[in-house]
Design an enzyme around this catalytic site. Structure first.
Site, PDB file in Angstrom:
ATOM      1  N   CYS A 133       0.849  -1.201   0.046  1.00 26.01           N
ATOM      2  CA  CYS A 133       0.172  -0.004  -0.102  1.00 26.01           C
ATOM      3  C   CYS A 133       0.906   1.203   0.265  1.00 26.01           C
ATOM      4  O   CYS A 133       0.338   2.395  -0.444  1.00 26.01           O
ATOM      5  CB  CYS A 133      -0.846  -0.032   1.186  1.00 26.01           C
ATOM      6  SG  CYS A 133      -0.369  -0.868   2.634  1.00 26.01           S
ATOM      7  N   HIS A 246      -2.140   6.472   4.171  1.00 27.12           N
ATOM      8  CA  HIS A 246      -0.681   6.449   4.520  1.00 27.12           C
ATOM      9  C   HIS A 246      -0.166   7.901   3.942  1.00 27.12           C
ATOM     10  O   HIS A 246      -0.581   8.194   2.797  1.00 27.12           O
ATOM     11  CB  HIS A 246       0.015   5.401   3.832  1.00 27.12           C
ATOM     12  CG  HIS A 246      -0.510   3.851   4.305  1.00 27.12           C
ATOM     13  ND1 HIS A 246      -1.087   3.585   5.514  1.00 27.12           N
ATOM     14  CD2 HIS A 246       0.105   2.820   3.515  1.00 27.12           C
ATOM     15  CE1 HIS A 246      -1.249   2.706   5.698  1.00 27.12           C
ATOM     16  NE2 HIS A 246      -0.755   1.639   4.833  1.00 27.12           N
TER      17      HIS A 246
HETATM   18  N1  NAP Z   1      -5.204  -3.122   5.058  1.00 17.25           N
HETATM   19  C1  NAP Z   1      -4.431  -2.632   4.041  1.00 17.25           C
HETATM   20  O1  NAP Z   1      -4.199  -1.300   3.808  1.00 17.25           O
HETATM   21  C2  NAP Z   1      -3.618  -3.491   3.042  1.00 17.25           C
HETATM   22  C3  NAP Z   1      -2.922  -2.931   1.718  1.00 17.25           C
HETATM   23  C4  NAP Z   1      -2.368  -3.706   0.849  1.00 17.25           C
HETATM   24  C5  NAP Z   1      -2.546  -5.205   0.948  1.00 17.25           C
HETATM   25  N2  NAP Z   1      -2.999  -5.674   2.109  1.00 17.25           N
HETATM   26  C6  NAP Z   1      -3.276  -7.015   2.291  1.00 17.25           C
HETATM   27  O2  NAP Z   1      -4.343  -7.497   2.103  1.00 17.25           O
HETATM   28  C7  NAP Z   1      -4.747  -8.750   2.923  1.00 17.25           C
HETATM   29  C8  NAP Z   1      -5.949  -8.401   4.285  1.00 17.25           C
HETATM   30  O3  NAP Z   1      -5.591  -7.384   4.592  1.00 17.25           O
HETATM   31  P1  NAP Z   1      -6.643  -6.577   5.784  1.00 17.25           P
HETATM   32  O4  NAP Z   1      -6.032  -5.549   6.081  1.00 17.25           O
HETATM   33  O5  NAP Z   1      -8.000  -6.779   4.852  1.00 17.25           O
HETATM   34  O6  NAP Z   1      -6.848  -7.811   6.929  1.00 17.25           O
HETATM   35  P2  NAP Z   1      -8.164  -8.007   7.947  1.00 17.25           P
HETATM   36  O7  NAP Z   1      -9.084  -6.871   7.946  1.00 17.25           O
HETATM   37  O8  NAP Z   1      -7.483  -8.732   8.929  1.00 17.25           O
HETATM   38  O9  NAP Z   1      -9.075  -8.966   6.949  1.00 17.25           O
HETATM   39  C9  NAP Z   1      -8.411 -10.437   6.576  1.00 17.25           C
HETATM   40  C10 NAP Z   1      -9.250 -11.193   6.035  1.00 17.25           C
HETATM   41  O10 NAP Z   1      -8.481 -12.497   5.549  1.00 17.25           O
HETATM   42  C11 NAP Z   1      -9.530 -13.479   6.158  1.00 17.25           C
HETATM   43  N3  NAP Z   1      -9.025 -14.653   6.651  1.00 17.25           N
HETATM   44  C12 NAP Z   1      -7.843 -14.753   7.778  1.00 17.25           C
HETATM   45  N4  NAP Z   1      -7.616 -15.942   7.887  1.00 17.25           N
HETATM   46  C13 NAP Z   1      -8.276 -16.934   6.973  1.00 17.25           C
HETATM   47  C14 NAP Z   1      -8.221 -18.246   6.716  1.00 17.25           C
HETATM   48  N5  NAP Z   1      -7.530 -19.022   7.601  1.00 17.25           N
HETATM   49  N6  NAP Z   1      -8.994 -18.723   5.771  1.00 17.25           N
HETATM   50  C15 NAP Z   1      -9.727 -17.923   4.739  1.00 17.25           C
HETATM   51  N7  NAP Z   1      -9.800 -16.473   5.200  1.00 17.25           N
HETATM   52  C16 NAP Z   1      -8.820 -16.026   5.985  1.00 17.25           C
HETATM   53  C17 NAP Z   1     -10.176 -12.925   7.097  1.00 17.25           C
HETATM   54  O11 NAP Z   1     -11.468 -13.815   7.323  1.00 17.25           O
HETATM   55  P3  NAP Z   1     -12.447 -13.753   8.843  1.00 17.25           P
HETATM   56  O12 NAP Z   1     -13.180 -12.418   8.965  1.00 17.25           O
HETATM   57  O13 NAP Z   1     -13.170 -14.821   8.807  1.00 17.25           O
HETATM   58  O14 NAP Z   1     -11.169 -13.942   9.795  1.00 17.25           O
HETATM   59  C18 NAP Z   1     -10.645 -11.423   6.627  1.00 17.25           C
HETATM   60  O15 NAP Z   1     -11.682 -11.874   5.646  1.00 17.25           O
HETATM   61  C19 NAP Z   1      -3.515  -8.827   3.700  1.00 17.25           C
HETATM   62  O16 NAP Z   1      -2.592  -9.906   2.961  1.00 17.25           O
HETATM   63  C20 NAP Z   1      -2.554  -7.666   3.650  1.00 17.25           C
HETATM   64  O17 NAP Z   1      -1.079  -7.588   3.748  1.00 17.25           O
HETATM   65  C21 NAP Z   1      -3.857  -4.835   3.245  1.00 17.25           C
END
Ligand code: NAP
Length: 337
Positions: A133, A246
């Protein structure tokens, strides 16, 4: 390869997360042609509903069998899940756009910011990676300057919001803030230190070279997206008590002299960038104003007076939108064009 259709079956792995929810909203906002949405998450969320185009769609558990008939799979469920399930999605015939760091530096996987290197999408063999990001906002702003003046070195400090860590971190900042304002003790679970009223110079794990993994992602991904390994990049990443967006302080040194006015002129016609730069009237990009916006905002553009050819600038982009979900949907839009 994606077969051209009128409408597509789109899976969102991580549909209940901070990025996944945003992806679903953006698909609707931009009227992406979806015939069926397949929201996937962990067993914790199985049976939950997500709203999309006026209908409720039931969240299913992510498994290797989740991708039957899926055309496009947007992954945002963490790198481990991407490594485990993205190959199965590709095997089922889907094109994967992955938000995690799992495949970003794989030489066979395009790492794409559509405004910068959309052409790389054409080389995909099933998986396309969405950059980190902090990297996305920076390269959108720096690529046109690089094309004009050849950037030799980038020194960047990032001020990253808690939503970059996901939904648990958003809750932690809110809970700690409320606790402290009510003279209660704070609980710290997501970060190694209290984040409310604090800045933590530590994002992702520390590596042997003293940098964090986040800082090295910014350096390595920038070179890959800008398709120039000669650019030297050094980053410091700081987590700040901001919910969304950010901010980045960027210093560049260029081969050819370029003035702040020229940079302002170039960026004012760059797609995906808004020049917001009138410090005398207190106008410069702010996280609270850029939240929810698609463009990267840039201001405080000035000559670096300490070197013969250098520029300082300040940029802000919404990490959940351009830094993640929007960039992924833009890649999907390019795929179906
Ligand atoms: N946040 C950002 O700004 C951002 C930017 C770029 C990239 N990313 C990437 O995007 C990804 C998600 O980030 P996020 O910020 O959205 O995180 P988050 O809010 O913690 O959400 C994580 C998601 O993944 C699911 N998940 C976790 N463990 C799982 C499993 N064992 N099987 C299936 N689903 C699972 C969760 O489902 P449950 O609700 O069921 O737990 C939830 O839907 C990460 O790889 C992160 O590095 C994030």
């Amino acid at each position: 390869m994606l077969k051209k259709k009128n409408k597509y079956v789109v899976a969102v792995a991580g549909a209940t997360g901070a990025v996944g929810r945003e992806m679903i909203e953006i698909l609707e906002e931009r009227t992406f042609p979806v015939s069926e949405l397949v929201p996937l998450a962990s067993e914790r969320s199985e049976g939950e509903r997500v709203k999309f185009i006026g209908r409720n769609w039931t969240v299913k558990r992510l498994t290797k069998k989740s991708f039957k008939d899926v055309d496009i799979a947007l992954f945002s469920a963490g790198a481990e899940r991407s490594l485990e399930f993205a190959p199965a999605a590709v095997k089922s015939g889907a094109v994967v756009i992955d938000n995690s760091s799992a495949f970003r530096m794989d030489p066979d996987v395009p790492l794409v910011v559509p405004e910068v290197n959309a052409h790389a999408i054409d080389k995909h063999t099933g998986i396309i990676a969405n950059p980190n990001c902090s990297t996305i906002g920076m390269v959108v702003v720096l690529k046109p300057i690089h094309d004009r003046a050849t950037i030799k070195r980038i020194v960047v400090t990032t001020f990253q919001s808690v939503s970059g860590t996901g939904k648990k971190a958003i809750d932690e900042l809110a809970e700690q803030t409320v606790a402290l304002l009510n003279f209660r003790d704070v609980k710290t679970t997501v970060y190694p230190h209290q984040i409310a009223f604090n800045c933590i110079p530590h994002i992702d794990v520390f590596l042997d070279n003293g940098y964090t993994k986040e800082e090295m992602k910014i350096a390595n991904e920038t070179k890959k997206i800008m398709e120039d390994d000669s650019i030297r990049v050094t980053a410091t990443s700081v987590r700040v008590p901001v919910f969304r967006c950010h901010s980045e302080s960027v210093n560049i040194e260029t081969e050819k002299k370029i003035s702040a006015n020229e940079v302002r002129a170039i960026l004012s016609t760059t797609p995906g960038v808004i020049v917001y730069d009138d410090p005398r009237r207190n106008i410069y990009p702010l996280a609270i104003e850029v939240a929810g916006k698609d463009e990267t905002y840039v201001g405080r553009i000035r000559d670096d007076e300490s070197i013969p050819s250098g520029i300082n600038l300040w940029l802000v982009s919404d990490n959940l939108r351009k830094g993640a979900a929007l960039n992924a949907v833009q890649i999907a839009e390019y795929l179906i064009k």
